[in-house]
Scaffold this motif. Structure first.
Motif, PDB file in Angstrom:
ATOM      1  N   PHE A   1       0.832  -1.209   0.000  1.00 25.62           N
ATOM      2  CA  PHE A   1       0.000   0.000   0.000  1.00 25.62           C
ATOM      3  C   PHE A   1       0.865   1.257   0.000  1.00 25.62           C
ATOM      4  O   PHE A   1       0.604   2.209  -0.756  1.00 25.62           O
ATOM      5  CB  PHE A   1      -0.927  -0.008   1.220  1.00 25.62           C
ATOM      6  N   ILE A   2       1.908   1.267   0.837  1.00 24.37           N
ATOM      7  CA  ILE A   2       2.804   2.420   0.900  1.00 24.37           C
ATOM      8  C   ILE A   2       3.547   2.602  -0.418  1.00 24.37           C
ATOM      9  O   ILE A   2       3.648   3.717  -0.952  1.00 24.37           O
ATOM     10  CB  ILE A   2       3.808   2.267   2.060  1.00 24.37           C
TER      11      ILE A   2
ATOM     12  N   TRP B   1       6.448  12.327   2.841  1.00 24.06           N
ATOM     13  CA  TRP B   1       5.823  11.657   3.982  1.00 24.06           C
ATOM     14  C   TRP B   1       5.588  10.174   3.733  1.00 24.06           C
ATOM     15  O   TRP B   1       5.674   9.355   4.660  1.00 24.06           O
ATOM     16  CB  TRP B   1       4.513  12.353   4.342  1.00 24.06           C
ATOM     17  N   LEU B   2       5.301   9.795   2.500  1.00 27.02           N
ATOM     18  CA  LEU B   2       5.132   8.368   2.200  1.00 27.02           C
ATOM     19  C   LEU B   2       6.448   7.610   2.352  1.00 27.02           C
ATOM     20  O   LEU B   2       6.467   6.474   2.853  1.00 27.02           O
ATOM     21  CB  LEU B   2       4.570   8.197   0.781  1.00 27.02           C
ATOM     22  N   VAL B   3       7.558   8.229   1.953  1.00 21.97           N
ATOM     23  CA  VAL B   3       8.855   7.587   2.139  1.00 21.97           C
ATOM     24  C   VAL B   3       9.194   7.517   3.627  1.00 21.97           C
ATOM     25  O   VAL B   3       9.804   6.550   4.092  1.00 21.97           O
ATOM     26  CB  VAL B   3       9.951   8.334   1.361  1.00 21.97           C
ATOM     27  N   THR B   4       8.791   8.523   4.389  1.00 18.22           N
ATOM     28  CA  THR B   4       8.992   8.491   5.840  1.00 18.22           C
ATOM     29  C   THR B   4       8.199   7.355   6.468  1.00 18.22           C
ATOM     30  O   THR B   4       8.697   6.655   7.366  1.00 18.22           O
ATOM     31  CB  THR B   4       8.572   9.831   6.466  1.00 18.22           C
ATOM     32  N   CYS B   5       6.968   7.168   5.998  1.00 19.05           N
ATOM     33  CA  CYS B   5       6.159   6.030   6.472  1.00 19.05           C
ATOM     34  C   CYS B   5       6.849   4.700   6.154  1.00 19.05           C
ATOM     35  O   CYS B   5       6.796   3.753   6.957  1.00 19.05           O
ATOM     36  CB  CYS B   5       4.772   6.059   5.831  1.00 19.05           C
ATOM     37  N   LEU B   6       7.510   4.652   5.009  1.00 20.83           N
ATOM     38  CA  LEU B   6       8.256   3.447   4.639  1.00 20.83           C
ATOM     39  C   LEU B   6       9.417   3.216   5.607  1.00 20.83           C
ATOM     40  O   LEU B   6       9.699   2.073   5.994  1.00 20.83           O
ATOM     41  CB  LEU B   6       8.760   3.583   3.207  1.00 20.83           C
ATOM     42  N   SER B   7      10.084   4.283   6.024  1.00 21.84           N
ATOM     43  CA  SER B   7      11.183   4.171   6.985  1.00 21.84           C
ATOM     44  C   SER B   7      10.678   3.660   8.334  1.00 21.84           C
ATOM     45  O   SER B   7      11.303   2.797   8.963  1.00 21.84           O
ATOM     46  CB  SER B   7      11.870   5.526   7.165  1.00 21.84           C
ATOM     47  N   ILE B   8       9.538   4.187   8.778  1.00 22.98           N
ATOM     48  CA  ILE B   8       8.936   3.736  10.037  1.00 22.98           C
ATOM     49  C   ILE B   8       8.508   2.275   9.933  1.00 22.98           C
ATOM     50  O   ILE B   8       8.646   1.495  10.886  1.00 22.98           O
ATOM     51  CB  ILE B   8       7.733   4.623  10.406  1.00 22.98           C
TER      52      ILE B   8
ATOM     53  N   LEU C   1      -1.199   4.746   9.459  1.00 24.99           N
ATOM     54  CA  LEU C   1      -2.380   5.508   9.051  1.00 24.99           C
ATOM     55  C   LEU C   1      -2.473   6.836   9.805  1.00 24.99           C
ATOM     56  O   LEU C   1      -2.850   7.864   9.227  1.00 24.99           O
ATOM     57  CB  LEU C   1      -3.649   4.676   9.280  1.00 24.99           C
ATOM     58  N   VAL C   2      -2.131   6.819  11.101  1.00 23.17           N
ATOM     59  CA  VAL C   2      -2.128   8.057  11.892  1.00 23.17           C
ATOM     60  C   VAL C   2      -1.078   9.024  11.344  1.00 23.17           C
ATOM     61  O   VAL C   2      -1.310  10.238  11.260  1.00 23.17           O
ATOM     62  CB  VAL C   2      -1.874   7.753  13.378  1.00 23.17           C
ATOM     63  N   MET C   3       0.095   8.499  10.965  1.00 25.24           N
ATOM     64  CA  MET C   3       1.135   9.342  10.376  1.00 25.24           C
ATOM     65  C   MET C   3       0.652   9.994   9.084  1.00 25.24           C
ATOM     66  O   MET C   3       0.897  11.180   8.833  1.00 25.24           O
ATOM     67  CB  MET C   3       2.389   8.516  10.101  1.00 25.24           C
ATOM     68  N   LEU C   4      -0.030   9.218   8.251  1.00 28.23           N
ATOM     69  CA  LEU C   4      -0.546   9.768   6.992  1.00 28.23           C
ATOM     70  C   LEU C   4      -1.603  10.836   7.250  1.00 28.23           C
ATOM     71  O   LEU C   4      -1.627  11.877   6.579  1.00 28.23           O
ATOM     72  CB  LEU C   4      -1.133   8.640   6.137  1.00 28.23           C
ATOM     73  N   ALA C   5      -2.492  10.581   8.242  1.00 29.43           N
ATOM     74  CA  ALA C   5      -3.507  11.578   8.588  1.00 29.43           C
ATOM     75  C   ALA C   5      -2.854  12.850   9.130  1.00 29.43           C
ATOM     76  O   ALA C   5      -3.264  13.971   8.796  1.00 29.43           O
ATOM     77  CB  ALA C   5      -4.473  10.990   9.621  1.00 29.43           C
ATOM     78  N   PHE C   6      -1.828  12.680   9.959  1.00 29.66           N
ATOM     79  CA  PHE C   6      -1.093  13.820  10.501  1.00 29.66           C
ATOM     80  C   PHE C   6      -0.435  14.614   9.378  1.00 29.66           C
ATOM     81  O   PHE C   6      -0.453  15.859   9.386  1.00 29.66           O
ATOM     82  CB  PHE C   6      -0.043  13.323  11.490  1.00 29.66           C
TER      83      PHE C   6
ATOM     84  N   ILE D   1      12.213  14.226   8.026  1.00 26.36           N
ATOM     85  CA  ILE D   1      13.646  13.926   8.033  1.00 26.36           C
ATOM     86  C   ILE D   1      14.079  13.441   9.408  1.00 26.36           C
ATOM     87  O   ILE D   1      14.830  12.462   9.538  1.00 26.36           O
ATOM     88  CB  ILE D   1      14.464  15.160   7.600  1.00 26.36           C
ATOM     89  N   VAL D   2      13.604  14.100  10.463  1.00 28.38           N
ATOM     90  CA  VAL D   2      13.944  13.684  11.833  1.00 28.38           C
ATOM     91  C   VAL D   2      13.387  12.295  12.120  1.00 28.38           C
ATOM     92  O   VAL D   2      14.061  11.452  12.740  1.00 28.38           O
ATOM     93  CB  VAL D   2      13.409  14.711  12.848  1.00 28.38           C
ATOM     94  N   LEU D   3      12.163  12.022  11.686  1.00 23.24           N
ATOM     95  CA  LEU D   3      11.576  10.696  11.898  1.00 23.24           C
ATOM     96  C   LEU D   3      12.386   9.612  11.191  1.00 23.24           C
ATOM     97  O   LEU D   3      12.595   8.522  11.737  1.00 23.24           O
ATOM     98  CB  LEU D   3      10.133  10.684  11.397  1.00 23.24           C
TER      99      LEU D   3
END
Length: 309
Positions: A46-47, A98-105, A131-136, A188-190
């Motif tokens: 999905f990501i 942000w999607l790449v950051t979600c991938l890192s998480i 999902l919360v990260m994407l909403a944020f 970037i920090v995440l």
């Protein structure tokens, strides 16, 4: 003046655009076909699918801006035309980052091992965390757009009323864009934290293997190292992308008539194009399918040119 430079710029932009589109369309088609075949999709797929779609839109925005810069750069001096292009630029960059950051998480929660109760809680609710990260991030995007729109309209009204010159407006607008671009620091920090904790988990895992006299070439170690490579590549590319985005915005506003300014924009294609191929090489499924496609393409080309050695 210098028509050859504009032609060269458009040719290079077109080549980078096509390379990026091929990589991201390939990822999207493979994952969508797997989803249809299996009648389900994983969080990882999905990501990646969302990332491929956002990068295709990002590349389209970049190529549109390249065409304008190469053919009619004076368009950017028209506020009503430059405003929607700037808006599309920010939206596509924001979603991709942000999607790449979600991938890192995702890599961190999926691969790392920690005994802390908070990490177990996050790992158990990984889907909700993403999902919360994407909403944020969407809330962050809405706030970013509203602030940019407010300041843009304010500066434009001040120019029309004669309270602010066009040069002063450009200077203030650049400052506001730079200020709003600090929202990049959150993803970037995440991602930096993800890389740090992945490294900590790898060190801990390696130490446990040495204490138990087990070799370091196990699956978990390889997964840690592979995830760290992917997150590191993203961080390097996003930092370069961020710096050149700021440089591009500043150069366009300050030196729009300079024929060499537009070539700075070519660096911006590296992030949406280069990282997609890193994802293909870093994912066994995508890598195997890409290898099969290249093999079939090679056979097809040989059949088309049977006299070639």
């Amino acid at each position: 003046m210098f028509p050859g430079l504009s032609t060269l710029f458009l040719i290079l932009s077109g080549m980078e655009f096509l390379i990026g589109i091929l990589g991201n369309v390939f990822i999207g088609l493979v994952l969508c076909s797997e989803c249809v075949k299996n009648q389900k999709t994983s969080l990882f797929d999905f990501i990646l699918t969302g990332l491929a779609i956002s990068r295709i839109s990002q590349l389209l925005v970049y190529f549109l801006q390249s065409l304008i810069m190469g053919l009619h750069p004076q368009v950017f001096a028209i506020f009503k035309l430059a405003k929607p292009i700037s808006l599309l630029w920010r939206i596509s960059n924001h979603l991709t980052t942000w999607l790449v950051t979600c991938l890192s998480i995702f890599y961190l929660l999926k691969i790392a091992h920690f005994s802390h109760s908070l990490f177990f809680w996050l790992k158990w609710r990984m889907n909700r965390v993403i999902l919360v990260m994407l909403a944020f991030s969407l809330g962050f995007l809405i706030l970013d757009i509203l602030l940019l729109e407010t300041f843009s309209d304010l500066f434009w009204n001040l120019i029309n009323e004669g309270n602010l010159t066009l040069a002063e407006s450009k200077t203030h607008y650049i400052k506001i864009e730079i200020l709003l671009s600090f929202s990049y620091f959150v993803p970037i920090v995440l991602s930096l934290l993800s890389l740090f904790f992945l490294f900590q988990s790898l060190v801990k895992h390696t130490r446990n293997l040495q204490l138990n006299f087990v070799g370091s070439r196990d699956f978990s170690t390889k997964a840690h190292k592979r995830a760290m490579k992917m997150v590191t590549s993203f961080l390097l590319l996003i930092i370069v992308h961020f710096l050149f985005t700021q440089l591009t915005n500043w150069m366009f506003h300050r030196f729009l008539d300079n024929k060499f300014t537009k070539f700075i924009m070519l660096v911006l294609y590296v992030f949406p194009s280069g990282h997609s191929f890193m994802l293909i090489l870093g994912n066994s499924q995508l890598r195997q399918i890409a290898s099969k496609v290249l093999k079939h393409l090679k056979i097809f080309l040989k059949r088309q040119n049977p006299l070639d050695l």
